[in-house]
Write an enzyme that holds these catalytic residues in place. Structure first.
Site, mmCIF file in Angstrom:
data_model
loop_
_atom_site.group_PDB
_atom_site.id
_atom_site.type_symbol
_atom_site.label_atom_id
_atom_site.label_comp_id
_atom_site.label_asym_id
_atom_site.label_seq_id
_atom_site.Cartn_x
_atom_site.Cartn_y
_atom_site.Cartn_z
ATOM 1 N N TYR A 230 0.821 -1.218 0.000
ATOM 2 C CA TYR A 230 0.000 0.000 0.000
ATOM 3 C C TYR A 230 0.858 1.273 0.000
ATOM 4 O O TYR A 230 0.731 2.100 -0.916
ATOM 5 C CB TYR A 230 -1.013 -0.006 1.149
ATOM 6 C CG TYR A 230 -1.777 1.292 1.252
ATOM 7 C CD1 TYR A 230 -2.778 1.605 0.345
ATOM 8 C CD2 TYR A 230 -1.462 2.228 2.233
ATOM 9 C CE1 TYR A 230 -3.451 2.816 0.399
ATOM 10 C CE2 TYR A 230 -2.127 3.440 2.302
ATOM 11 C CZ TYR A 230 -3.126 3.743 1.395
ATOM 12 O OH TYR A 230 -3.782 4.946 1.465
ATOM 13 N N LYS A 234 1.295 4.047 -3.060
ATOM 14 C CA LYS A 234 0.950 5.464 -2.907
ATOM 15 C C LYS A 234 2.174 6.332 -3.225
ATOM 16 O O LYS A 234 2.054 7.398 -3.825
ATOM 17 C CB LYS A 234 0.451 5.755 -1.488
ATOM 18 C CG LYS A 234 -0.878 5.103 -1.127
ATOM 19 C CD LYS A 234 -2.030 5.495 -2.029
ATOM 20 C CE LYS A 234 -2.574 6.881 -1.775
ATOM 21 N NZ LYS A 234 -3.792 7.152 -2.587
HETATM 22 N N1 LIG Z 1 -8.556 6.333 5.011
HETATM 23 C C1 LIG Z 1 -7.452 6.957 5.355
HETATM 24 O O1 LIG Z 1 -7.129 7.076 6.550
HETATM 25 C C2 LIG Z 1 -6.576 7.558 4.302
HETATM 26 C C3 LIG Z 1 -6.855 7.450 2.946
HETATM 27 N N2 LIG Z 1 -6.004 8.039 2.029
HETATM 28 C C4 LIG Z 1 -6.276 7.968 0.595
HETATM 29 O O2 LIG Z 1 -7.539 8.563 0.374
HETATM 30 C C5 LIG Z 1 -8.164 7.974 -0.755
HETATM 31 C C6 LIG Z 1 -9.564 7.573 -0.370
HETATM 32 O O3 LIG Z 1 -9.479 6.629 0.671
HETATM 33 P P1 LIG Z 1 -10.754 6.162 1.493
HETATM 34 O O4 LIG Z 1 -11.868 7.062 1.209
HETATM 35 O O5 LIG Z 1 -10.325 5.950 2.870
HETATM 36 O O6 LIG Z 1 -10.986 4.741 0.838
HETATM 37 P P2 LIG Z 1 -12.328 4.100 0.316
HETATM 38 O O7 LIG Z 1 -12.009 2.674 0.031
HETATM 39 O O8 LIG Z 1 -13.452 4.394 1.203
HETATM 40 O O9 LIG Z 1 -12.557 4.871 -1.041
HETATM 41 C C7 LIG Z 1 -11.881 4.566 -2.215
HETATM 42 C C8 LIG Z 1 -12.871 4.619 -3.346
HETATM 43 O O10 LIG Z 1 -12.168 4.296 -4.554
HETATM 44 C C9 LIG Z 1 -12.971 3.399 -5.275
HETATM 45 N N3 LIG Z 1 -12.144 2.534 -6.097
HETATM 46 C C10 LIG Z 1 -11.305 1.564 -5.665
HETATM 47 N N4 LIG Z 1 -10.761 0.951 -6.714
HETATM 48 C C11 LIG Z 1 -11.258 1.549 -7.818
HETATM 49 C C12 LIG Z 1 -11.061 1.362 -9.201
HETATM 50 N N5 LIG Z 1 -10.276 0.397 -9.668
HETATM 51 N N6 LIG Z 1 -11.714 2.163 -10.046
HETATM 52 C C13 LIG Z 1 -12.548 3.114 -9.590
HETATM 53 N N7 LIG Z 1 -12.774 3.347 -8.310
HETATM 54 C C14 LIG Z 1 -12.130 2.568 -7.429
HETATM 55 C C15 LIG Z 1 -13.709 2.569 -4.241
HETATM 56 O O11 LIG Z 1 -14.869 1.970 -4.801
HETATM 57 C C16 LIG Z 1 -14.003 3.595 -3.188
HETATM 58 O O12 LIG Z 1 -15.259 4.187 -3.386
HETATM 59 C C17 LIG Z 1 -7.286 6.815 -1.182
HETATM 60 O O13 LIG Z 1 -6.541 7.203 -2.304
HETATM 61 C C18 LIG Z 1 -6.390 6.578 0.019
HETATM 62 O O14 LIG Z 1 -5.148 6.067 -0.376
HETATM 63 C C19 LIG Z 1 -4.922 8.743 2.427
HETATM 64 C C20 LIG Z 1 -4.615 8.872 3.734
HETATM 65 C C21 LIG Z 1 -5.408 8.291 4.774
HETATM 66 C C1 LIG Z 2 -2.782 -2.819 17.027
HETATM 67 C C2 LIG Z 2 -4.260 -2.563 17.116
HETATM 68 C C3 LIG Z 2 -4.629 -2.479 18.575
HETATM 69 O O1 LIG Z 2 -5.839 -1.878 18.879
HETATM 70 C C4 LIG Z 2 -4.660 -1.315 16.392
HETATM 71 C C5 LIG Z 2 -4.542 -1.467 14.905
HETATM 72 C C6 LIG Z 2 -4.974 -0.208 14.284
HETATM 73 C C7 LIG Z 2 -4.681 -0.179 12.785
HETATM 74 C C8 LIG Z 2 -5.696 -1.035 12.079
HETATM 75 C C9 LIG Z 2 -4.642 1.247 12.296
HETATM 76 C C10 LIG Z 2 -3.555 2.037 13.046
HETATM 77 C C11 LIG Z 2 -3.064 3.108 12.091
HETATM 78 C C12 LIG Z 2 -3.953 3.002 10.900
HETATM 79 C C13 LIG Z 2 -3.424 3.519 9.560
HETATM 80 C C14 LIG Z 2 -2.987 4.965 9.652
HETATM 81 O O2 LIG Z 2 -4.001 5.777 10.189
HETATM 82 C C15 LIG Z 2 -2.522 5.528 8.354
HETATM 83 C C16 LIG Z 2 -3.273 5.128 7.152
HETATM 84 C C17 LIG Z 2 -3.170 5.896 6.048
HETATM 85 C C18 LIG Z 2 -3.733 5.517 4.821
HETATM 86 O O3 LIG Z 2 -3.444 6.116 3.798
HETATM 87 C C19 LIG Z 2 -4.641 4.360 4.752
HETATM 88 C C20 LIG Z 2 -5.084 3.858 6.091
HETATM 89 C C21 LIG Z 2 -3.948 3.803 7.092
HETATM 90 C C22 LIG Z 2 -2.889 2.820 6.592
HETATM 91 C C23 LIG Z 2 -4.516 3.379 8.483
HETATM 92 C C24 LIG Z 2 -5.028 1.923 8.437
HETATM 93 C C25 LIG Z 2 -5.408 1.378 9.799
HETATM 94 C C26 LIG Z 2 -4.289 1.511 10.819
HETATM 95 C C27 LIG Z 2 -3.104 0.670 10.415
#
Ligand SMILES: NC(=O)C1=CN([C@@H]2O[C@H](COP(=O)(O)OP(=O)(O)OC[C@H]3O[C@@H](n4cnc5c(N)ncnc54)[C@H](O)[C@@H]3O)[C@@H](O)[C@H]2O)C=CC1
Ligand SMILES: C[C@@H](CO)CCC[C@@H](C)[C@H]1CC[C@H]2[C@@H]3[C@H](O)CC4=CC(=O)CC[C@]4(C)[C@H]3CC[C@]12C
Length: 440
Positions: A230, A234
């Site tokens: 992952y 990214k």
């Molecule tokens: N959730 C988090 O804590 C973080 C997320 N991100 C980034 O933010 C972005 C959004 O993440 P989330 O909303 O958390 O994930 P999510 O899984 O909820 O949203 C991702 C969306 O992309 C769509 N998708 C996946 N594969 C696809 C494909 N092949 N074609 C078209 N659409 C596709 C999914 O259907 C989904 O709706 C991602 O790029 C992720 O890497 C960055 C930092 C933290």
């Molecule tokens: C060891 C467990 C005891 O309670 C807790 C495990 C928690 C994990 C599942 C999360 C801890 C940190 C999270 C990640 C972090 O916030 C950064 C992220 C950034 C992204 O771009 C995608 C999601 C994630 C990797 C996020 C995923 C879940 C954790 C690893």
């Protein structure tokens, strides 16, 4: 009922389109001009290096105001803009879509591109903005090109977020890296000039050595070495986006790109938070501390992440020379806490308790359990998908301090969090309560 039809734009396309609509508007204040700045460069252990043919980043593009495309003039009378949000039905994507509808006055059409379209798009039927839902796959170049054609701005947030081993490394690479390449090439081919990419703090770290990143910013030196598919994907995708800055798009003008790096996002729609809540309910209202309270994990509210995307997309035009090719951490006023203590800010008011001032299990035992989970996942893979939250990677991320403190986005494009910590907390608590009361 929505009208569904095939998209005809630009050749073969399997993407399905659903027309809907929505509305409305406000305008934020702007900040000061800032400096240029560095972007972090990660190293992915065991992953192929990117094609370097396009050379270094090209950050200097000249003043965009001198080279306006039709429809990009900065006035209330300006032609309405077409935005495309990839991944617009995901956790973050939905917030970006709603934020654009509320706070982008120049929005004329909003295209929501996703592999899985959400039923909530139906709600957006009333209002002055045309919303076009496009079911498509970012790994299919022709579907992406058809969706991008005619868009002024692309916010590329689609991605495969998998740190639990649900998808293969190849699939993660295909969606996150090739998907991003397809988006960039589509912009170049169709003449779309502005691209905002949702990157991640994971592009920087935590690294494989578990080095702390304490209140770091975009210029903080840090050894960014990744092994997990992952963060590798990214990092590679971010690099593609930044290197594409300045490429000539169809029509002869330069592409302007930037990447936003959220830390761990929380808020309405955060599935892992909901899972922790349900797990706590199953355990009679208790959660058990596994990570020391002293390990800080950066978190940011999804509404503020969405807001930063909207602002960045809007300002890329006027501030191309400053913002083009730049990276920005996504931050807000959320407190610095451990992952578990932070979750308790929401789960506590929902009735859960975190047991233990210190981790209840010794760290070596957690490492052992995480390794055991990884082994079981591998052994069971032919039979069943075993993908628990705890694995060596998630343990390392949760157990390594990674916090951000920066004002680069404020200086470059006037970003200030839209939601205070109190608002973010309240909204998240209400969502957890509602989400937790549905099916156990
Ligand atoms: N959730 C988090 O804590 C973080 C997320 N991100 C980034 O933010 C972005 C959004 O993440 P989330 O909303 O958390 O994930 P999510 O899984 O909820 O949203 C991702 C969306 O992309 C769509 N998708 C996946 N594969 C696809 C494909 N092949 N074609 C078209 N659409 C596709 C999914 O259907 C989904 O709706 C991602 O790029 C992720 O890497 C960055 C930092 C933290
Ligand atoms: C060891 C467990 C005891 O309670 C807790 C495990 C928690 C994990 C599942 C999360 C801890 C940190 C999270 C990640 C972090 O916030 C950064 C992220 C950034 C992204 O771009 C995608 C999601 C994630 C990797 C996020 C995923 C879940 C954790 C690893």
């Amino acid at each position: 009922m929505p009208v569904e039809h095939r998209v005809a734009a630009r050749g073969r396309l399997r993407a399905r389109v659903v027309g809907v609509v929505a509305g409305r508007v406000s305008v934020p204040g702007m900040g000061q001009e800032g400096e240029g700045g560095a972007s972090g460069r990660g190293r992915c252990v065991g992953w192929p290096a990117l094609d370097e043919r396009r050379g270094p980043l090209q950050a200097s593009l000249g003043t965009l105001g001198q080279r306006l495309q039709p429809g990009m003039a900065d006035s209330a009378q300006a032609q309405k803009l077409v935005y495309l949000v990839t991944g617009g039905c995901g956790f973050l994507g939905e917030h970006v879509v709603r934020m654009l509808l509320q706070r982008e006055p120049r929005l004329g059409e909003l295209r929501v591109f996703d592999r899985h379209l959400g039923p909530w798009l139906e709600e957006l039927k009333t209002g002055p903005v045309r919303v076009t839902a496009i079911q498509g796959d970012v790994t299919e170049a022709h579907e992406v090109a058809a969706a991008v054609a005619g868009a002024h701005v692309v916010i590329h947030t689609a991605g495969l977020v998998d740190v639990f081993g649900r998808a293969s490394p190849e699939t993660i690479h295909e969606v996150n890296v090739q998907g991003t390449r397809n988006v960039i090439e589509a912009c170049v081919q169709t003449g779309t000039r502005f691209l905002v990419y949702t990157s991640s703090m994971e592009v920087v770290g935590p690294n494989t050595k578990g080095h702390p990143f304490y209140r770091g910013n975009e210029d903080t030196l840090y050894e960014a070495v990744h092994r997990h598919p992952y963060p590798c994907s990214k990092a590679l995708a971010e690099r593609l986006v930044l290197e594409a800055n300045g490429r000539e798009v169809h029509g002869g003008l330069p592409l302007v790109t930037c990447a936003l790096r959220p830390t761990g996002i929380y808020g309405e729609g955060h599935q892992i938070m909901r899972d922790f809540y349900r797990q706590g309910l199953r355990l009679g209202g208790w959660l058990f501390r596994a990570i020391p309270a002293s390990v800080e994990h950066g978190r940011v509210y999804v509404g503020n992440v969405a807001w930063m995307h909207v602002l960045a997309a809007r300002e890329l035009e006027r501030r191309a020379a400053l913002m083009g090719g730049q990276v920005y951490f996504c931050y807000d006023g959320s407190p610095y806490k451990s992952y578990e203590d932070f979750n308790m800010e929401f789960l506590g008011p929902c009735g859960l308790q975190l047991v233990g001032a210190r981790p209840l299990l010794p760290y070596w035992l957690l490492v052992f359990l995480a390794a055991l989970n990884a082994l079981l996942q591998w052994l069971l893979r032919p039979l069943v998908l075993y993908a628990p939250l705890l694995n060596p990677y998630t343990l390392a991320v949760a157990n390594t301090t990674f916090t951000v403190s920066t004002d680069k986005a404020q200086r470059h494009f006037g970003y200030e969090p839209l939601f205070s910590w109190e608002d973010s907390r309240t909204r998240t608590i209400l969502w957890v309560q509602a989400a937790g009361s549905f099916a156990q």
